[in-house]
Scaffold this active site. Structure first.
Site, PDB file in Angstrom:
ATOM      1  N   CYS A 177      36.385 -22.859 -13.163  1.00 14.40           N
ATOM      2  CA  CYS A 177      35.232 -22.000 -12.872  1.00 14.40           C
ATOM      3  C   CYS A 177      34.359 -22.812 -11.937  1.00 14.40           C
ATOM      4  O   CYS A 177      33.702 -23.758 -12.370  1.00 14.40           O
ATOM      5  CB  CYS A 177      34.475 -21.628 -14.137  1.00 14.40           C
ATOM      6  SG  CYS A 177      32.913 -20.783 -13.795  1.00 14.40           S
ATOM      7  N   CYS A 215      30.247 -22.173 -12.569  1.00 14.32           N
ATOM      8  CA  CYS A 215      29.620 -22.719 -13.781  1.00 14.32           C
ATOM      9  C   CYS A 215      30.712 -23.356 -14.633  1.00 14.32           C
ATOM     10  O   CYS A 215      31.237 -24.394 -14.235  1.00 14.32           O
ATOM     11  CB  CYS A 215      28.776 -21.671 -14.526  1.00 14.32           C
ATOM     12  SG  CYS A 215      29.522 -20.066 -14.823  1.00 14.32           S
ATOM     13  N   SER A 216      31.092 -22.745 -15.742  1.00 14.82           N
ATOM     14  CA  SER A 216      32.107 -23.382 -16.574  1.00 14.82           C
ATOM     15  C   SER A 216      32.797 -22.355 -17.460  1.00 14.82           C
ATOM     16  O   SER A 216      33.131 -22.646 -18.601  1.00 14.82           O
ATOM     17  CB  SER A 216      31.478 -24.475 -17.436  1.00 14.82           C
ATOM     18  OG  SER A 216      30.401 -23.914 -18.168  1.00 14.82           O
ATOM     19  N   CYS A 217      32.998 -21.127 -16.941  1.00 13.44           N
ATOM     20  CA  CYS A 217      33.589 -20.051 -17.743  1.00 13.44           C
ATOM     21  C   CYS A 217      34.941 -20.477 -18.298  1.00 13.44           C
ATOM     22  O   CYS A 217      35.764 -21.076 -17.596  1.00 13.44           O
ATOM     23  CB  CYS A 217      33.746 -18.791 -16.896  1.00 13.44           C
ATOM     24  SG  CYS A 217      32.161 -18.120 -16.364  1.00 13.44           S
TER      25      CYS A 217
END
Lengths: 95, 200, 94
Positions: free
Chosen positions: B108, B111-113
């Site tokens: 991601c 962000c950090s999905c």
């Protein structure tokens, strides 16, 4: 509203650099790719992030050649993109 | 604390600042007493890489399940009693299968999905700017750093979880595992394998 | 106006560091931040995109210097102040 695109369609991503939250990464702007799947329907993140009302629209998995994104690389990158970020790419225009 | 002290540069230890905000919100009724502890327990009882490993092992032994998983992962994982509904709302899970000439890796960049509801928290490196910036641009080099050297003929696809779906890689079943049952197969699967930075 | 979070394809970041036997959280406060955020999202104090937006608005120098859950806590307090739940001074314990 019906979906604008379907798997197999060639699309071009927008070039706008908005001053607010968006989910179109900078590296994937202004390039042509191919829709590989529809990934559901969701309100637009750009609008939700600003507390604006937003209706669901199609989200697509779009495949890009690394070479088109970065000018190098033999891999592919699939980016998940809201319909709003895409325009039809009638013909391949090499940048 | 002085009146000119900028809250954003607060030097109090962050643990104390978190406790303070929690207490303030409880006091004002924005949090129920004990609500945060309940959520922490729910987090701990929620997703785990073992769920991903169970899905992969089933796909290795059951071609019908594999086909259903790749076509509609949310429904298929229900067969194992698993679900993507553990978070705020059910998220779509997309499972991408490695093949003899094809390797997938998930990131991601914005962000950090990550499928937290299914697999638990993502590893720290997955959230790092180094991984997020580099893997879309030079996946072969990144995978090599993880000790995964792929043949030049292997096509690599990087999946950027840039919107609403969450992604999981279905690794290839290792050679020489014909005798292993589903449980032993699941034990071979790592969290990195589910992200695509390891072969399995 | 691209924001500091938008790092895909940027060059110059170092080698990726793996932590062996990494725990889910490195300190109790990190779990509290995650749980606090989940509770506030459930309550509708803000939504996930507003939360992401608040992380992205952290000034680049501080964004890159902060740990992952430090960014989260900062975004939570930013939103609590902006939504009028508490003043920045109250949130800082002043």
């Amino acid at each position: 509203m019906p979906d604008r695109f379907a798997a197999g369609d060639r699309v071009r991503t927008g070039t706008v650099d908005p001053p607010h939250h968006t989910r179109l990464p900078r590296y994937a702007r202004g390039v042509c790719g191919e829709v590989v799947a529809t990934a559901g329907h969701h309100p637009l993140a750009d609008e939700r992030a600003r507390g604006l009302p937003s209706t669901p629209r199609a989200v697509y998995c779009v495949r890009f050649a690394a070479h088109d994104l970065f000018g190098e690389g033999d891999h592919a990158v699939v980016v998940e993109l809201f319909e709003d970020y895409l325009e039809p790419a009638e013909r391949e225009v090499r940048r | 604390m002085s009146a000119t002290h900028d809250a954003t540069h607060d030097e109090a230890p962050i643990a104390a600042r978190v406790r303070h905000v929690e207490a303030l919100l409880e006091q004002r009724g924005w949090l129920a007493p004990g609500e945060v502890d309940e959520r922490i327990d729910a987090l701990a009882a929620g997703g785990s890489p073992a769920n991903g490993a169970a899905i992969v092992a089933r796909a290795w032994v059951d071609p019908g399940f594999r086909a259903r998983l790749l076509a509609d992962a949310n429904t298929a994982i229900g067969e194992l009693g698993l679900s993507m509904a553990g978070g705020l709302q059910e998220q779509q899970l997309i499972v991408v299968a490695n093949g003899p000439d094809e390797h997938h890796v998930v990131v991601c960049t914005l962000c950090s999905c990550y499928p937290i509801a299914l697999l638990g928290p993502s590893p720290g490196w997955y959230k790092s700017e180094a991984y997020r910036s580099r893997v879309v641009r030079e996946p072969r080099a990144v995978l090599r750093e993880f000790g995964l050297e792929l043949p030049a003929s292997t096509r690599i696809t990087v999946w950027d979880a840039s919107a609403e779906s969450r992604y999981m890689v279905l690794p290839r079943r290792p050679a020489g595992t014909d005798d292993l049952d589903e449980g032993r197969l699941a034990a071979l699967v790592t969290r990195k394998g589910l992200i695509g930075t390891a072969a399995v | 106006m691209s924001r500091i979070n938008d790092v895909g394809g940027m060059v110059g970041f170092p080698a990726i560091v793996e932590e062996p036997d990494e725990p889910a959280f490195h300190a109790d406060w990190e779990a509290h931040v995650v749980a606090l955020n989940a509770a506030l999202l459930r309550r509708g104090v803000y939504d996930l995109d507003e939360f992401r937006d608040a992380i992205e608005r952290i000034p680049p120098r501080e964004y890159l210097a902060a740990s992952y859950y430090e960014k989260w806590f900062r975004a939570i307090t930013t939103l609590l102040a902006e939504k009028g739940i508490a003043t920045p001074e109250e949130l800082a314990g002043a």
